[in-house]
Scaffold this motif. Structure first.
Motif, PDB file in Angstrom:
ATOM      1  N   ARG A 134       0.984  -1.034  -0.054  1.00 39.80           N
ATOM      2  CA  ARG A 134      -0.686  -0.046   0.037  1.00 39.80           C
ATOM      3  C   ARG A 134       0.963   1.564   0.205  1.00 39.80           C
ATOM      4  N   ALA A 141      -7.478   2.579  -4.067  1.00 40.08           N
ATOM      5  CA  ALA A 141      -6.463   3.421  -4.744  1.00 40.08           C
ATOM      6  C   ALA A 141      -6.733   3.913  -5.446  1.00 40.08           C
ATOM      7  N   SER A 195      -5.487   6.736  -9.305  1.00 36.93           N
ATOM      8  CA  SER A 195      -4.481   6.449  -9.562  1.00 36.93           C
ATOM      9  C   SER A 195      -3.581   8.302  -9.943  1.00 36.93           C
ATOM     10  N   ASP A 204       0.451   5.465  -7.523  1.00 36.05           N
ATOM     11  CA  ASP A 204      -1.309   4.850  -6.966  1.00 36.05           C
ATOM     12  C   ASP A 204      -0.958   5.910  -5.547  1.00 36.05           C
ATOM     13  N   ARG A 205      -2.203   6.454  -4.942  1.00 35.40           N
ATOM     14  CA  ARG A 205      -2.458   7.076  -3.327  1.00 35.40           C
ATOM     15  C   ARG A 205      -3.523   6.105  -2.928  1.00 35.40           C
ATOM     16  N   ILE A 206      -3.813   5.686  -1.397  1.00 37.50           N
ATOM     17  CA  ILE A 206      -4.219   5.165  -1.167  1.00 37.50           C
ATOM     18  C   ILE A 206      -4.946   5.776   0.494  1.00 37.50           C
ATOM     19  N   ARG A 246      -8.515   0.627  -9.612  1.00 38.28           N
ATOM     20  CA  ARG A 246      -7.579   2.627  -9.319  1.00 38.28           C
ATOM     21  C   ARG A 246      -8.570   3.376  -9.941  1.00 38.28           C
ATOM     22  N   LYS A 259      -9.911   7.062 -10.672  1.00 43.28           N
ATOM     23  CA  LYS A 259      -8.831   7.859 -11.816  1.00 43.28           C
ATOM     24  C   LYS A 259      -9.246   9.341 -11.918  1.00 43.28           C
TER      25      LYS A 259
END
Length: 157
Positions: free
Chosen positions: A14, A49, A51, A56-58, A77, A79
């Motif tokens: 992650r 997630a 994009s 990726d940032r979670i 992911r 968008k």
């Protein structure tokens, strides 16, 4: 000499620190508290997630405006950026890591960023990378950008 601590599989997968008991309690309380005040036009997603061009940032929580559950048409992911992001500081995480993410999220179109500090029973509500209000303990959080008011007694108790 500082020792190097091996990242867990969770942290590697992650690209974020392992959460803790207090982190999990606060995250659950935020989901429940927000679910009680948000109307049907908003969705709260956990650990989704997002994009970004840099990867990726979670975030811990993301507040989206009106997205649908569509069986057979899932997304790994997202968008589309959420309206709001909520990050909860983990015990092994740097505060600088989370404050620096604010600028990245705002650049991507997020309009509100909450930084939760469980040990201080406080939430910083950012409306821009360096503009924020702080709400503590038994105050009522007010996010004018998202139009939300949330009593912190529902979060920190």
């Amino acid at each position: 000499m500082a020792s190097v601590v091996e990242k867990s599989a969770y942290e590697k997968e992650r690209n974020k620190p392992m959460p803790s008991k207090n982190h999990a309690i606060v995250q659950t309380n935020l989901v429940i508290g927000l679910a009680k005040i948000l109307d049907a036009d908003f969705n709260i997603l956990t650990e989704i997630a997002l994009s970004f061009p840099t990867g990726d940032r979670i975030p811990d929580l993301a507040i989206f405006e009106s997205i649908d559950f569509t069986p057979g048409h899932d997304e790994i992911r997202m968008k589309v950026m959420p309206k709001g992001i909520i990050e909860i500081l983990s015990p092994t995480q740097s505060l600088n890591d989370l404050t620096s993410k604010a600028a990245e999220y705002f650049s991507a179109g997020v309009i509100s960023y909450w930084l939760v500090l469980p040990d201080l029973c406080s939430i910083y509500v950012f409306s821009a990378p360096n503009e924020y209000n702080v709400f503590i303990k038994d105050q009522t959080l007010n996010d004018p950008v998202l139009g939300l008011e949330l009593p912190l007694t529902r979060i920190f108790f």
